[in-house]
Design a protein around this motif. Structure first.
Motif, short mmCIF file in Angstrom:
data_model
loop_
_atom_site.label_atom_id
_atom_site.label_comp_id
_atom_site.label_asym_id
_atom_site.label_seq_id
_atom_site.Cartn_x
_atom_site.Cartn_y
_atom_site.Cartn_z
N THR A 105 -16.99 -28.54 6.32
CA THR A 105 -16.11 -28.81 5.43
C THR A 105 -14.89 -27.80 5.25
N ALA A 106 -14.07 -28.00 6.12
CA ALA A 106 -12.59 -27.28 6.18
C ALA A 106 -13.07 -25.62 5.89
N PHE A 152 -16.24 -31.36 14.80
CA PHE A 152 -15.30 -31.13 13.48
C PHE A 152 -15.25 -32.48 12.69
N ASN A 153 -14.87 -31.97 11.26
CA ASN A 153 -14.63 -33.14 10.31
C ASN A 153 -13.17 -32.72 9.93
N PRO A 154 -12.13 -33.37 10.26
CA PRO A 154 -10.80 -33.00 10.26
C PRO A 154 -10.27 -32.97 8.60
N TYR A 155 -10.70 -33.88 8.01
CA TYR A 155 -9.98 -33.94 6.20
C TYR A 155 -10.98 -33.48 5.29
N ARG A 156 -12.53 -33.57 5.38
CA ARG A 156 -13.15 -33.28 4.35
C ARG A 156 -12.96 -31.86 3.85
N ILE A 157 -12.89 -31.60 2.36
CA ILE A 157 -12.74 -30.14 2.15
C ILE A 157 -13.87 -29.65 1.63
N ALA A 158 -14.69 -30.45 0.49
CA ALA A 158 -15.78 -29.93 -0.26
C ALA A 158 -16.39 -31.31 -0.65
N ASN A 159 -17.65 -30.92 -0.80
CA ASN A 159 -18.49 -32.27 -1.71
C ASN A 159 -18.62 -31.84 -3.31
N THR A 161 -15.25 -31.31 -6.50
CA THR A 161 -13.98 -31.65 -6.99
C THR A 161 -13.32 -30.45 -7.77
N ASP A 162 -13.98 -29.10 -7.58
CA ASP A 162 -13.67 -28.08 -8.34
C ASP A 162 -12.86 -26.90 -7.13
N PRO A 163 -11.71 -26.84 -7.08
CA PRO A 163 -10.84 -26.06 -6.16
C PRO A 163 -11.43 -24.50 -6.28
N LYS A 164 -11.74 -24.15 -7.72
CA LYS A 164 -12.04 -22.71 -7.87
C LYS A 164 -13.39 -22.51 -7.48
N LYS A 165 -14.27 -23.47 -6.72
CA LYS A 165 -15.33 -23.09 -6.34
C LYS A 165 -15.27 -22.70 -4.71
N LEU A 166 -14.04 -22.97 -4.40
CA LEU A 166 -13.73 -22.41 -2.88
C LEU A 166 -13.20 -20.90 -2.92
N VAL A 167 -13.41 -20.27 -1.97
CA VAL A 167 -12.87 -18.94 -1.71
C VAL A 167 -11.59 -18.83 -1.88
N PRO A 176 -2.15 -26.33 -3.03
CA PRO A 176 -3.14 -27.51 -3.53
C PRO A 176 -2.50 -28.81 -3.50
N GLU A 177 -1.08 -28.63 -3.02
CA GLU A 177 -0.37 -30.07 -2.94
C GLU A 177 -0.82 -30.84 -1.56
N TRP A 178 -1.78 -30.11 -0.78
CA TRP A 178 -2.49 -30.97 0.21
C TRP A 178 -3.59 -31.68 -0.23
N VAL A 179 -3.99 -31.48 -1.27
CA VAL A 179 -5.41 -31.67 -1.64
C VAL A 179 -5.56 -33.02 -2.43
N VAL A 180 -6.43 -33.98 -2.32
CA VAL A 180 -6.74 -35.26 -2.93
C VAL A 180 -8.17 -35.23 -3.36
N PRO A 181 -8.51 -35.27 -4.70
CA PRO A 181 -9.84 -35.51 -5.26
C PRO A 181 -9.95 -37.06 -5.25
N TYR A 182 -11.43 -37.16 -4.74
CA TYR A 182 -11.78 -38.69 -4.63
C TYR A 182 -13.04 -38.72 -4.51
N GLY A 183 -13.71 -39.67 -5.22
CA GLY A 183 -15.04 -39.97 -5.49
C GLY A 183 -16.03 -38.93 -5.46
N GLY A 184 -15.69 -37.76 -6.22
CA GLY A 184 -16.49 -36.73 -6.40
C GLY A 184 -16.39 -35.63 -5.20
N LYS A 185 -15.30 -35.83 -4.37
CA LYS A 185 -15.07 -34.74 -3.16
C LYS A 185 -13.60 -34.44 -3.30
N LEU A 186 -13.25 -33.33 -2.26
CA LEU A 186 -12.12 -32.94 -2.23
C LEU A 186 -11.62 -33.29 -0.66
N TYR A 187 -10.55 -33.86 -0.48
CA TYR A 187 -9.84 -34.13 0.85
C TYR A 187 -8.38 -33.53 1.02
#
Length: 432
Positions: A105-106, A152-159, A161-167, A176-187
């Motif tokens: 996950t990224a 490797f998983n190229p585009y999955r960031i997190a399972n 949608t809360d960026p604040k949970k990331l380091v 943040p402009e790189w990120v798209v929330p979708y379906g309960g996940k970040l990509y």
């Protein structure tokens, strides 16, 4: 991938698929005769012999601690011991390749200058586990004469949608402009050239540092569709869509570029390292495209994931393709959207003459699962798959999902495969 089990997420994509597959009843009848089993089996030894240099692999999934480590927070010594046990299991099962998920996950399972340490190691994203899992895996796999494919998983960031949970230092937070929330996940947004460059740099750092035998991707490109949800790439399309009047075609071009550019960079960084992709097993249904398979799957990689997997093979952009044929080969009924006996020859035809090796992803995780249909309660089901594959010389090996099931072998399906098809010691897969 279909995991909430591995493919834990892709399996979710298969949920609810329905329809009728028109398919080879003659093939199904032939398989139902049990010619893959031990006891009866094929009297001709040539039919039982593994092709010279065929790949025999297993996936080791790290996302959500699916296969390894068994839980976050183990000591470095405990993690290492568990990893080596998986490699030893591969040897015991007479396999010759391990596909090890190192960017779930990224994040990273090696000291990366681009992304944080994976939280699945220590329980805390970004925390140094005190050792180098990928470096150890490469060294120890090679010591056991196993290939090590870095997954490797190229585009999955997190399972979530809360960026604040990331380091705080995570690239998804600094960009943040790189990120798209979708379906309960970040990509990460595949439509941004800067994202495409970054994910390549992040993945290929491992190729630069370690003698991995292959770079491996699974089935996640654009995310699996979620009913009623839209993937918000409007701004990226407006800025970079250029000549494309069809957004789907633009999205496929984005993924095509990622594949082609990555392939070229791998060859430049470490000549001889292979590049393989393991997509969802249906490119397109024949009802959608006459070139498609005679299936009724609810997901088509070309249309839903914007991944033209057939093109990558026919254009010889990748070294191998390993479609996830996670369906049984039993006679069809209205409840199954696809069938192994239908998809196997379809993929063999796609690979024929292409220069791209064909491996088949096998759903060992379904064997003996009481939630699965009756076919998966038969210990001989997967052995029958390999028997069928021997009729197609394009098939150069099989990969089993996943390591936990290879070890536990709930109903003896893996033992049956080994007894019926892997009598000889595993040899290194044939060079490309």
């Amino acid at each position: 991938m279909r995991r909430m089990s591995r493919r834990g997420f892709a399996a979710a994509a298969a949920v609810g698929l329905s329809g009728l597959v028109t398919a080879g009843l003659a093939v199904a009848a032939e398989l139902s005769g049990g010619d893959g089993g031990g006891g009866g089996g094929e009297s001709d030894d040539r039919g039982r012999r593994d092709p010279a240099g065929a790949l025999r692999g297993m996936w080791v999934s790290t996302v959500a601690n699916r296969d390894w480590p068994s839980k976050p927070g183990l000591t470095a010594a405990q993690q290492r011991s568990e990893l080596l046990a998986h490699l030893d299991t591969a040897v015991k099962r007479r396999l010759n390749a391990v596909i090890f998920q190192v960017r779930p996950t990224a994040d990273a399972l090696w000291p990366s200058p681009h992304e944080p340490w994976a939280q699945y190691l220590t329980g805390v994203q970004g925390k140094d586990p005190g050792w180098d899992p990928l470096g150890t895996a490469v060294e120890e796999a090679h010591a056991r004469k196993l290939e090590l494919h870095a997954w490797f998983n190229p585009y999955r960031i997190a399972n979530h949608t809360d960026p604040k949970k990331l380091v705080a230092s995570h690239p998804a937070r600094t960009h943040p402009e790189w990120v798209v929330p979708y379906g309960g996940k970040l990509y990460y947004n595949p439509g941004l050239p800067e994202v495409r460059a970054f994910v390549q740099d992040a993945m290929l750092d491992a190729v630069q540092k370690y003698a991995v035998d292959a770079v491996h991707w699974d089935d996640y490109f654009y995310p699996y569709p979620v009913a009623g949800k839209a993937f918000d790439d409007d701004a990226a399309y407006a800025a970079h869509g250029g000549k494309f009047t069809d957004r789907a075609a633009w999205r496929r071009d984005n993924i095509d570029r990622l594949v082609k550019e990555t392939a070229a960079r791998i060859k430049k960084i470490r000549p001889g390292t292979k590049f393989g992709i393991s997509p969802f097993g249906v490119w397109r249904n024949a009802a959608t495209d006459p070139l498609g398979s005679d299936t009724r799957a609810g997901v088509e990689t070309y249309d839903d994931l914007h991944a033209d997997t057939r093109k990558w093979v026919r254009e010889n952009w990748i070294d191998y393709i390993c479609p996830q044929l996670y369906w049984s080969a039993q006679p069809l009924d209205q409840d199954v959207p696809a069938n192994y006996a239908v998809l196997l020859p379809w993929w063999a035809e796609v690979a024929r003459g292409s220069g791209t090796q064909l491996y088949i992803g096998e759903a060992l995780y379904k064997a003996g699962d009481p939630a699965q249909p009756a076919a998966w309660q038969d210990p001989a089901e997967l052995s029958k798959h390999l028997t069928l594959a021997k009729k197609h010389p394009e098939v150069r090996g099989h990969v089993f999902f996943a390591a936990k099931e290879v070890k536990v072998d709930r109903i003896g399906a893996m033992a049956r495969v080994v007894a019926d098809h892997y009598q000889g010691l595993a040899r290194t897969p044939r060079p490309f």
